[in-house]
Design a protein around this motif. Structure first.
Motif, PDB file in Angstrom:
ATOM      1  N   VAL A   1       0.741  -1.263  -0.136  1.00  0.00           N
ATOM      2  CA  VAL A   1      -0.030   0.048   0.026  1.00  0.00           C
ATOM      3  C   VAL A   1       0.991   1.354   0.078  1.00  0.00           C
ATOM      4  O   VAL A   1       2.038   1.312   0.645  1.00  0.00           O
ATOM      5  CB  VAL A   1      -1.026  -0.090   1.310  1.00  0.00           C
ATOM      6  N   SER A   2       0.381   2.258  -0.792  1.00  0.00           N
ATOM      7  CA  SER A   2       1.081   3.428  -0.590  1.00  0.00           C
ATOM      8  C   SER A   2       1.061   4.111   0.743  1.00  0.00           C
ATOM      9  O   SER A   2      -0.076   4.130   1.413  1.00  0.00           O
ATOM     10  CB  SER A   2       0.318   4.450  -1.690  1.00  0.00           C
ATOM     11  N   SER A   3       2.251   4.417   1.261  1.00  0.00           N
ATOM     12  CA  SER A   3       2.250   5.046   2.858  1.00  0.00           C
ATOM     13  C   SER A   3       1.069   5.975   3.024  1.00  0.00           C
ATOM     14  O   SER A   3       0.444   5.918   4.055  1.00  0.00           O
ATOM     15  CB  SER A   3       3.644   5.317   3.076  1.00  0.00           C
ATOM     16  N   CYS A   4       1.258   6.860   2.101  1.00  0.00           N
ATOM     17  CA  CYS A   4       0.248   8.003   2.460  1.00  0.00           C
ATOM     18  C   CYS A   4      -1.022   7.928   2.631  1.00  0.00           C
ATOM     19  O   CYS A   4      -1.797   8.623   3.301  1.00  0.00           O
ATOM     20  CB  CYS A   4       0.533   9.364   1.379  1.00  0.00           C
ATOM     21  N   LEU A   5      -1.584   6.748   1.945  1.00  0.00           N
ATOM     22  CA  LEU A   5      -3.045   6.259   2.291  1.00  0.00           C
ATOM     23  C   LEU A   5      -3.495   5.609   3.446  1.00  0.00           C
ATOM     24  O   LEU A   5      -4.506   5.706   3.923  1.00  0.00           O
ATOM     25  CB  LEU A   5      -3.441   5.158   1.001  1.00  0.00           C
TER      26      LEU A   5
ATOM     27  N   SER B   1       2.855  10.876   6.795  1.00  0.00           N
ATOM     28  CA  SER B   1       2.912  11.956   5.901  1.00  0.00           C
ATOM     29  C   SER B   1       4.069  11.970   5.277  1.00  0.00           C
ATOM     30  O   SER B   1       4.943  12.821   5.623  1.00  0.00           O
ATOM     31  CB  SER B   1       3.005  13.070   7.196  1.00  0.00           C
ATOM     32  N   CYS B   2       4.136  11.263   4.291  1.00  0.00           N
ATOM     33  CA  CYS B   2       5.150  11.290   3.150  1.00  0.00           C
ATOM     34  C   CYS B   2       4.866  12.096   2.047  1.00  0.00           C
ATOM     35  O   CYS B   2       5.658  12.268   0.892  1.00  0.00           O
ATOM     36  CB  CYS B   2       5.676   9.622   3.023  1.00  0.00           C
ATOM     37  N   LYS B   3       3.643  12.644   2.109  1.00  0.00           N
ATOM     38  CA  LYS B   3       3.262  13.486   0.734  1.00  0.00           C
ATOM     39  C   LYS B   3       4.293  14.644   0.295  1.00  0.00           C
ATOM     40  O   LYS B   3       4.909  15.025   1.333  1.00  0.00           O
ATOM     41  CB  LYS B   3       1.951  13.940   0.893  1.00  0.00           C
ATOM     42  N   TYR B   4       4.365  15.112  -0.636  1.00  0.00           N
ATOM     43  CA  TYR B   4       5.222  16.125  -1.260  1.00  0.00           C
ATOM     44  C   TYR B   4       5.044  17.509  -0.401  1.00  0.00           C
ATOM     45  O   TYR B   4       5.990  18.096   0.048  1.00  0.00           O
ATOM     46  CB  TYR B   4       5.128  16.584  -2.724  1.00  0.00           C
TER      47      TYR B   4
ATOM     48  N   LEU C   1       3.964  -1.337   3.646  1.00  0.00           N
ATOM     49  CA  LEU C   1       4.091  -0.036   3.368  1.00  0.00           C
ATOM     50  C   LEU C   1       5.429   0.535   2.549  1.00  0.00           C
ATOM     51  O   LEU C   1       6.363  -0.201   2.520  1.00  0.00           O
ATOM     52  CB  LEU C   1       3.926   0.815   4.412  1.00  0.00           C
ATOM     53  N   ALA C   2       4.820   1.231   1.218  1.00  0.00           N
ATOM     54  CA  ALA C   2       5.935   1.839   0.521  1.00  0.00           C
ATOM     55  C   ALA C   2       5.775   3.134   0.117  1.00  0.00           C
ATOM     56  O   ALA C   2       4.445   3.540  -0.398  1.00  0.00           O
ATOM     57  CB  ALA C   2       6.419   0.868  -0.590  1.00  0.00           C
ATOM     58  N   CYS C   3       6.449   4.082   0.223  1.00  0.00           N
ATOM     59  CA  CYS C   3       6.327   5.384  -0.462  1.00  0.00           C
ATOM     60  C   CYS C   3       7.503   5.393  -1.464  1.00  0.00           C
ATOM     61  O   CYS C   3       8.712   5.978  -1.140  1.00  0.00           O
ATOM     62  CB  CYS C   3       6.457   6.617   0.445  1.00  0.00           C
ATOM     63  N   PRO C   4       7.304   5.218  -2.815  1.00  0.00           N
ATOM     64  CA  PRO C   4       8.365   5.194  -3.693  1.00  0.00           C
ATOM     65  C   PRO C   4       9.317   6.486  -3.761  1.00  0.00           C
ATOM     66  O   PRO C   4      10.275   6.520  -4.073  1.00  0.00           O
ATOM     67  CB  PRO C   4       7.451   4.902  -5.085  1.00  0.00           C
ATOM     68  N   GLU C   5       8.681   7.874  -3.678  1.00  0.00           N
ATOM     69  CA  GLU C   5       9.478   8.907  -3.710  1.00  0.00           C
ATOM     70  C   GLU C   5      10.427   9.085  -2.385  1.00  0.00           C
ATOM     71  O   GLU C   5      11.702   9.546  -2.838  1.00  0.00           O
ATOM     72  CB  GLU C   5       8.468   9.963  -3.997  1.00  0.00           C
ATOM     73  N   VAL C   6       9.784   8.561  -1.428  1.00  0.00           N
ATOM     74  CA  VAL C   6      10.949   8.495  -0.348  1.00  0.00           C
ATOM     75  C   VAL C   6      11.873   7.567  -0.360  1.00  0.00           C
ATOM     76  O   VAL C   6      13.147   7.956  -0.200  1.00  0.00           O
ATOM     77  CB  VAL C   6      10.108   8.444   1.128  1.00  0.00           C
TER      78      VAL C   6
ATOM     79  N   LEU D   1      -2.481   1.499  -4.677  1.00  0.00           N
ATOM     80  CA  LEU D   1      -1.598   2.720  -4.835  1.00  0.00           C
ATOM     81  C   LEU D   1      -2.450   4.106  -4.969  1.00  0.00           C
ATOM     82  O   LEU D   1      -3.694   4.316  -5.440  1.00  0.00           O
ATOM     83  CB  LEU D   1      -0.728   2.634  -5.981  1.00  0.00           C
ATOM     84  N   LYS D   2      -1.921   5.209  -4.438  1.00  0.00           N
ATOM     85  CA  LYS D   2      -2.527   6.509  -4.466  1.00  0.00           C
ATOM     86  C   LYS D   2      -2.802   6.931  -6.045  1.00  0.00           C
ATOM     87  O   LYS D   2      -1.988   7.134  -6.821  1.00  0.00           O
ATOM     88  CB  LYS D   2      -1.740   7.483  -3.798  1.00  0.00           C
ATOM     89  N   ALA D   3      -3.977   7.193  -6.415  1.00  0.00           N
ATOM     90  CA  ALA D   3      -4.378   7.781  -7.600  1.00  0.00           C
ATOM     91  C   ALA D   3      -3.818   9.158  -7.978  1.00  0.00           C
ATOM     92  O   ALA D   3      -3.451   9.772  -7.143  1.00  0.00           O
ATOM     93  CB  ALA D   3      -5.905   7.956  -7.683  1.00  0.00           C
ATOM     94  N   LYS D   4      -3.507   9.089  -9.322  1.00  0.00           N
ATOM     95  CA  LYS D   4      -3.163  10.076 -10.085  1.00  0.00           C
ATOM     96  C   LYS D   4      -1.444  10.716  -9.705  1.00  0.00           C
ATOM     97  O   LYS D   4      -0.977  11.725 -10.171  1.00  0.00           O
ATOM     98  CB  LYS D   4      -3.892  11.452  -9.813  1.00  0.00           C
ATOM     99  N   SER D   5      -1.100  10.021  -8.704  1.00  0.00           N
ATOM    100  CA  SER D   5       0.637  10.370  -8.484  1.00  0.00           C
ATOM    101  C   SER D   5       1.399   9.955  -9.521  1.00  0.00           C
ATOM    102  O   SER D   5       1.099   9.187 -10.024  1.00  0.00           O
ATOM    103  CB  SER D   5       0.974   9.787  -7.048  1.00  0.00           C
ATOM    104  N   PRO D   6       2.326  10.936  -9.825  1.00  0.00           N
ATOM    105  CA  PRO D   6       3.352  10.702 -10.778  1.00  0.00           C
ATOM    106  C   PRO D   6       4.331   9.305 -10.385  1.00  0.00           C
ATOM    107  O   PRO D   6       4.740   8.579 -11.434  1.00  0.00           O
ATOM    108  CB  PRO D   6       4.200  11.800 -10.700  1.00  0.00           C
ATOM    109  N   SER D   7       4.129   8.901  -9.454  1.00  0.00           N
ATOM    110  CA  SER D   7       4.679   7.448  -8.785  1.00  0.00           C
ATOM    111  C   SER D   7       3.714   6.479  -8.811  1.00  0.00           C
ATOM    112  O   SER D   7       3.910   5.543  -9.428  1.00  0.00           O
ATOM    113  CB  SER D   7       5.330   7.391  -7.553  1.00  0.00           C
ATOM    114  N   CYS D   8       2.685   6.836  -7.985  1.00  0.00           N
ATOM    115  CA  CYS D   8       1.501   5.748  -7.775  1.00  0.00           C
ATOM    116  C   CYS D   8       0.549   5.567  -8.718  1.00  0.00           C
ATOM    117  O   CYS D   8      -0.175   4.755  -8.566  1.00  0.00           O
ATOM    118  CB  CYS D   8       1.347   5.875  -6.225  1.00  0.00           C
ATOM    119  N   GLY D   9       0.148   6.742  -9.194  1.00  0.00           N
ATOM    120  CA  GLY D   9      -1.212   6.776 -10.239  1.00  0.00           C
ATOM    121  C   GLY D   9      -1.334   5.429 -11.060  1.00  0.00           C
ATOM    122  O   GLY D   9      -0.365   5.206 -11.728  1.00  0.00           O
TER     123      GLY D   9
HETATM  124  S1  SF4 Z   1       4.903   8.726  -3.836  1.00  0.00           S
HETATM  125 FE1  SF4 Z   1       3.123   7.315  -3.624  1.00  0.00          FE
HETATM  126  S2  SF4 Z   1       3.225   6.829  -1.466  1.00  0.00           S
HETATM  127 FE2  SF4 Z   1       4.759   8.465  -1.657  1.00  0.00          FE
HETATM  128  S3  SF4 Z   1       3.342  10.104  -1.106  1.00  0.00           S
HETATM  129 FE3  SF4 Z   1       3.420   9.965  -3.493  1.00  0.00          FE
HETATM  130  S4  SF4 Z   1       1.442   8.937  -3.690  1.00  0.00           S
HETATM  131 FE4  SF4 Z   1       2.102   8.904  -1.580  1.00  0.00          FE
END
Ligand code: SF4
Length: 152
Positions: A6-10, A14-17, A38-43, A104-112
């Protein structure tokens, strides 16, 4: 017990930009009886929190995986390498844990998945996957987003 990445932010990390999160009650409920990775790809890709937002300038995550296009942040810096590294690390986590399904978090450049922001930083969407979602799909990991769950 079923496993899900799962995208950590969901789930409220608090790993959102912008330093906040995208806590989603329905996704949290879905996870209750599962082993959650849990995974936040950008972090995972080495980017700090908070950080400037990024968008895919040409194409989508499938193109980035082929070495085409780029991910650029709002300050104009190319962060493609960070996005690729984060996607690889998230995929590694999924693989090590034998995960077949992700949320994964919708619309994100990583997770969308299916729709991402169009690269102009104006809130407009285009068809395509984020870099991590693209890598998961390429490796037959099912990608759901919070939009597949009804908020109750
Ligand atoms: S990269 Fe994915 S998990 Fe990390 S904050 Fe963005 S949407 Fe959430």
């Amino acid at each position: 017990m079923a496993k899900v990445l799962v995208s950590s932010c969901l789930l409220g990390l608090s790993c959102k930009y912008n330093g906040s999160n995208n806590y989603n009650k329905a996704v949290t409920e879905f996870c209750r009886d599962k082993i959650v990775i849990l995974a936040c790809p950008e972090v995972l890709g080495g980017l700090p929190t908070p950080r400037p937002p990024s968008e895919l300038q040409q194409g989508d995550g499938q193109d980035i995986l082929k070495g085409e296009g780029s991910v650029v942040n709002k300050l104009g810096n190319d962060v493609t390498k960070n996005f690729l590294e984060g996607a690889q690390k998230a995929y590694q986590l999924a693989k090590e844990n034998n995960v077949k399904v992700s949320v994964l978090k919708a619309k994100s450049p990583s997770c969308g998945s299916g729709k991402i922001y169009d690269g102009q930083f104006c809130g407009r969407l285009k068809n395509g996957d984020g870099v991590t979602a693209a890598l998961f799909k390429k490796n037959n990991i099912k990608v759901l987003t919070e939009e597949d769950f009804n908020e109750s």
